[in-house]
Motif scaffolding. Structure first.
Motif, PDB file in Angstrom:
ATOM      1  N   UNK A 317       0.814  -1.220   0.000  1.00 51.08           N
ATOM      2  CA  UNK A 317       0.000   0.000   0.000  1.00 51.08           C
ATOM      3  C   UNK A 317       0.843   1.264   0.000  1.00 51.08           C
ATOM      4  N   UNK A 318       2.126   1.175   0.335  1.00 49.08           N
ATOM      5  CA  UNK A 318       2.972   2.371   0.363  1.00 49.08           C
ATOM      6  C   UNK A 318       3.190   2.931  -1.036  1.00 49.08           C
ATOM      7  N   UNK A 319       2.969   2.134  -2.077  1.00 51.57           N
ATOM      8  CA  UNK A 319       3.220   2.577  -3.444  1.00 51.57           C
ATOM      9  C   UNK A 319       2.016   3.264  -4.079  1.00 51.57           C
ATOM     10  N   UNK A 320       0.886   3.320  -3.389  1.00 53.32           N
ATOM     11  CA  UNK A 320      -0.295   3.978  -3.937  1.00 53.32           C
ATOM     12  C   UNK A 320      -0.295   5.444  -3.520  1.00 53.32           C
ATOM     13  N   UNK A 321      -0.597   6.358  -4.437  1.00 55.24           N
ATOM     14  CA  UNK A 321      -0.537   7.792  -4.121  1.00 55.24           C
ATOM     15  C   UNK A 321      -1.694   8.228  -3.237  1.00 55.24           C
TER      16      UNK A 321
END
Length: 363
Positions: A317-321
């Protein structure tokens, strides 16, 4: 010479933009909050799931005795608050504290201090029974430590709600700096320095989290391509036939019978793990993340490793803006309003006929 000067100015501009991004604005505040909520819920569910077995895993009477744990600590340098006493009452107190800490961390109550307590709890329970869990808590331990440096309570938390209420009561708009605004009014220079430190720590913490996830996927993919079983497409066949990882033997057998699917899934797994670090800055990351989600759900069901799969899904989830999470929250609010309004349906003519006519205003 002109080309060299233009190149130097271009690199100077990029470095200035990077410095501005690093020091002036905390990035991915919603993603940090999702990590906080996700790992807090996962560890809370893990502790509740193992509540009937807590004495066998972490208690003073565990087969992995406190004496054995202490000997291991001498070699590894680990420590655990669970070994401060052999009392069963003390152990029950620590377990209750772990449950309460996980719940408060999810809610975002005093997040800055609670994140440190949560990291200590996860490290203590992990060190106490390092050989008796499925490996998902390894990643959770790393993320718990990293989250201590992030501003993971700025969104979707009780702290954020308290700041909004305080700002409304004072008649001013909500400040993105939050708690740091009070200090900046009292001591401008100290407040600015604290704000800078918090922003840099948060951005660096999120960068380390993203780098850690990329390292996990990249190293896993590189290790797989060195194995002959992954090269010939038979690795998953052997995985689904291991008794240790067959919670649903009938389901594992049904999957194993689809040999073409098993081979394709093995090759796709290696491809996705190697591809993720290279697609993070383009739109190709979205289908890759969706396929990784399916892969982890398959691992959770087929291999019986829900904690590991959940920890990896939350890490992705860290890669979603932030715009994705804002849009998701807005859709959620619309859905709640739609349900609260009865599905948005206007009364039909048949229903309107059941309502008696209302008299007009008197006079």
């Amino acid at each position: 010479m002109r080309t060299t000067g233009a190149g130097a100015r271009r690199w100077s501009g990029r470095l200035a933009a990077l410095r501005t991004t690093l020091t002036e604005r905390p990035v991915s505040l919603y993603a940090a909050s999702v990590l906080r909520i996700g790992y807090g819920l996962l560890y809370l569910a893990f502790l509740l799931r193992e509540f009937p077995h807590r004495h066998e895993i972490w208690g003073p009477g565990s087969p992995w005795t406190p004496a054995l744990a202490a000997q291991l600590f001498e070699q590894t340098g680990w420590s655990s608050i669970l070994l401060l006493s052999d009392s069963r009452v003390y152990f029950e107190f620590c377990y209750g504290l772990a449950l309460l800490t996980s719940a408060l961390f999810v809610l975002g109550w005093r997040t800055r201090a609670m994140s440190v307590v949560f990291a200590v709890v996860v490290a203590s329970f992990h060190a106490r029974a390092i050989l008796m869990t499925d490996g998902g808590d390894n990643l959770m331990l790393l993320m718990a430590v990293y989250l201590c440096f992030t501003a993971c309570g700025r969104r979707w938390s009780l702290d954020a709600r308290r700041r909004r209420l305080r700002a409304s009561a004072s008649g001013t708009g909500p400040s993105p700096a939050g708690e740091e605004a009070d200090a900046s009014r009292l001591l401008p220079q100290l407040g600015a320095a604290r704000r800078l430190l918090v922003t840099v720590a948060h951005n660096c913490g999120l960068f380390v989290i993203a780098a850690q996830v990329c390292l996990l996927y990249g190293s896993a993919g590189l290790y797989k391509v060195q194995g002959g079983f992954w090269a010939d497409g038979t690795a998953l066949h052997y995985v689904v036939n291991l008794d240790l990882f067959r919670p649903w033997p009938a389901l594992s057998q049904m999957v194993d019978e689809r040999w073409l699917f098993v081979a394709a899934a093995g090759y796709l797994t290696v491809f996705l793990q190697l591809a993720l670090p290279f697609v993070l800055f383009g739109r190709a990351k979205y289908p890759v993340l969706v396929m990784l989600l399916g892969m982890h759900l398959g691992i959770a069901v087929l291999m019986g490793l829900p904690l590991f799969s959940g920890a990896m899904i939350v890490a992705d989830a860290v890669f979603l803006p932030d715009r994705f999470y804002r849009a998701l929250a807005e859709r959620g609010r619309r859905a709640v309003r739609w349900v609260a309004s009865g599905g948005g349906k206007s009364p039909s003519r048949g229903d309107a006929a059941l309502v008696p006519p209302q008299p007009g205003p008197a006079g």
